[in-house]
Design an enzyme around this catalytic site. Structure first.
Site, PDB file in Angstrom:
ATOM      1  N   THR A 221       0.837  -1.194   0.000  1.00 12.01           N
ATOM      2  CA  THR A 221       0.000   0.000   0.000  1.00 12.01           C
ATOM      3  C   THR A 221       0.873   1.245   0.000  1.00 12.01           C
ATOM      4  O   THR A 221       2.015   1.219   0.466  1.00 12.01           O
ATOM      5  CB  THR A 221      -0.919  -0.004   1.244  1.00 12.01           C
TER       6      THR A 221
ATOM      7  N   THR B  77      -3.519   0.732  -3.357  1.00 15.61           N
ATOM      8  CA  THR B  77      -2.857  -0.522  -3.004  1.00 15.61           C
ATOM      9  C   THR B  77      -3.068  -1.599  -4.056  1.00 15.61           C
ATOM     10  O   THR B  77      -4.038  -1.555  -4.819  1.00 15.61           O
ATOM     11  CB  THR B  77      -3.404  -1.033  -1.647  1.00 15.61           C
TER      12      THR B  77
END
Length: 574
Positions: free
Chosen positions: A387, A405
């Site tokens: 992420t 992400t």
């Protein structure tokens, strides 16, 4: 372009850049000055991405355009974290309207998906939700970014794509974390399998060292098509077919129709008051926004400035940990995609409920696990390890907090062979079988069960804080459930601690997510503080880096920006 030449060129163009860029953790990071800018600033996990955003600001764009350019550039520079094969969430402030929006471009489950597809011999097989075609959710980043620019940007989407295209074609500097991911076998296999996987992402010549330049020619061509043809070129036609073919060849069920029907959704952001500020964060499918709102509400209900406890003291960290436990307990029990299940958002964000929870906190002891939040079934939160987060404020006072992400590192390890798109493994954020642990020992409820066209829960927590003058700070992070604790602590460091952006970001952190029932702390927190927490009943365990947090703060003299020095991020401004 090498690092030093990139820095020199950026300075010539009038872009201010930070110098902590390759992931080293200097001993004096907490006392180093933040990047200070007069007009606009971007904080992200790569210097080239932050600079791409600032170039858009200098070229007539606003914070929304800069956020789009930065996000796309991050997907080129750090493909283990994010990219156009993933999805994300954004909180956006439009200064002229004095209005905050929440944009959901989280991945969706394919229409043909069934929970039993992730089972082998009657048991969940965690490999099926983490690697291969079944693990892939319908990507949302391209649709989300283009929709964000269409609604609130000033420049064409093509202008926002161009910097990422140039980086992919001409080269970008590898930061330490990317070089380590490559060296550690990002492809998951060894030998030819690993080399083949990495070669599908970039023009790969091992070994890749921090500071080396790498290119991504396949992705450059894909981004070139998006620049010329717009977002629809990702969801229809050759690029979409390439992704679908790769997914289905790897055992998945995604179709061209799944891609063509994908939509980004504008949602109402969560709002909570804290010490004269308005804190806005993301509603579900973010489970992090709820947790931050609840923790902030509990601390507010205590009626004290956190700093009066002594920032970093055992009393401070105890109260912070107890508030987090309440927040994580409720986050775990009640959340799911609100398009599919009912979530008690009004109760979880109400001042009366926060006051009730605050009253349960003891100053000198902890409770039993069942004492936190409202009793119910349990779920351990999703991780979102792959992420990245970016924060932007522009000269007009517009702001964006955006987290995106591919889930775990390099996502599903499925790559479009012609497009170079690294595809997510977001299906692992669902509860594959409610009540049964997956490969990460995560236990889910029916609210986050697999269902066609459903969005899984996420820990992503982009957050914007307003005061009576407009945006005070934009903050968010990466690192699974630690996103929530890290984002909260940087927010408190700015509002209560009055720390500058760099000091607020660099300060040592703790993390408690209720389950497991352990308080984690970074190793430089003093031993006597940890011992005092133990006397209150906390089971404390040292761990390394907790979260990567990127923050931009507005001050009376301009903007301050800090990117996570622990992970190689760097801000830019002008």
């Amino acid at each position: 372009m090498g690092l030093q030449s990139f820095l020199s060129a950026s300075v010539r163009r009038g872009v201010l850049v930070a110098t902590l860029v390759l992931g080293a953790a200097p001993a004096n990071a907490a006392s180093a000055p933040p990047l200070r800018a007069a007009h606009g600033a971007v904080a992200s996990d790569h210097l080239a991405a932050s600079t791409a955003g600032v170039e858009l600001l200098k070229g007539g764009g606003n914070a929304i355009d800069a956020a789009c350019a930065t996000a796309l550039a991050l997907g080129v520079a750090n493909p283990q974290f994010s990219g156009i094969g993933g999805g994300g969430l954004a909180v956006i402030y439009i200064a002229k309207e004095k209005q905050v929006y929440a944009l959901d471009f989280r991945e969706k489950a394919p229409a043909a998906i069934k929970a039993e597809m992730f089972f082998r011999d009657g048991k969940p097989d965690p490999r099926l939700s983490t690697r291969g075609g079944l693990a892939v959710g319908v990507p949302g980043e391209v649709r989300g970014l283009s929709e964000m620019v269409r609604r609130w940007g000033k420049l064409p989407f093509a202008r926002c794509v161009a910097p990422a295209e140039a980086l992919a074609e001409k080269g970008v500097t590898a930061i330490a974390r990317f070089a380590a991911a490559i060296a550690g076998g990002g492809g998951g296999g060894g030998g030819d399998d690993r080399t083949s996987f990495l070669a599908s992402i970039l023009a790969f010549t091992p070994p890749l060292k921090p500071g080396d330049t790498f290119t991504r020619p396949l992705l450059a061509a894909t981004l070139g098509r998006l620049r010329k043809e717009g977002a629809d070129a990702f969801y229809k036609g050759a690029i979409a077919q390439d992704m679908v073919d790769a997914i289905r060849a790897s055992g998945g069920v995604m179709t061209m129709d799944d891609l063509a029907r994908y939509n980004a959704v504008v949602r109402k952001p969560l709002e909570i008051a804290y010490h004269g500020h308005r804190v806005f964060s993301m509603p579900p499918p973010s489970s992090g926004g709820i947790a931050i709102a609840e923790a902030v509400g509990i601390l507010s209900a205590r009626g004290q400035d956190m700093n009066t406890l002594g920032r970093g003291s055992s009393a401070y960290l105890h109260l912070l940990g107890e508030a987090l436990k309440h927040a994580f307990a409720d986050r775990a029990r009640f959340l799911g995609d609100t398009d599919f299940v009912k979530v008690p958002l009004d109760r979880l964000t109400s001042a009366a409920y926060h006051k009730e929870l605050a009253a349960r906190i003891k100053d000198d002891a902890i409770g039993k696990p069942e004492d936190y939040g409202t009793p119910g079934s349990t779920i351990d939160p999703p991780h979102d390890k792959g992420t990245t987060h970016l924060s932007v404020i522009d000269a007009e006072g517009n702001a964006v907090g955006l987290t995106t992400t591919v889930n775990l590192g390099f996502g599903s390890h499925v790559v479009g062979p012609k497009s170079g798109v690294v595809l997510n493994n977001q299906m692992d954020d669902f509860a594959i079988k409610p009540g049964t642990p997956n490969s990460f020992r995560l236990i889910g409820t029916e609210k986050n069960a697999v269902a066609p066209n459903k969005r899984p829960l996420s820990s992503m927590s982009p957050t914007i804080v307003l005061d009576d003058k407009g945006v005070k700070l934009v903050v968010g992070g990466a690192g699974g459930p630690t996103i929530i604790s890290g984002t909260l602590q940087v927010l408190l460091n700015v509002i209560d601690g009055k720390l500058d952006a760099q000091a607020a970001s660099a300060a040592s952190r703790i993390h408690h997510q209720w389950s497991p029932y352990t308080l984690y702390y970074e190793g430089d927190i003093p031993r006597d503080v940890i011992d005092a927490l133990g006397k209150r009943g906390h089971k404390a365990e040292s761990r390394g880096h907790i979260t990567s947090v990127n923050v931009v703060v507005r001050t009376d003299s301009g903007l301050e920006a800090a990117a996570e020095y622990r992970s190689g991020g760097a801000p830019a401004g002008y």
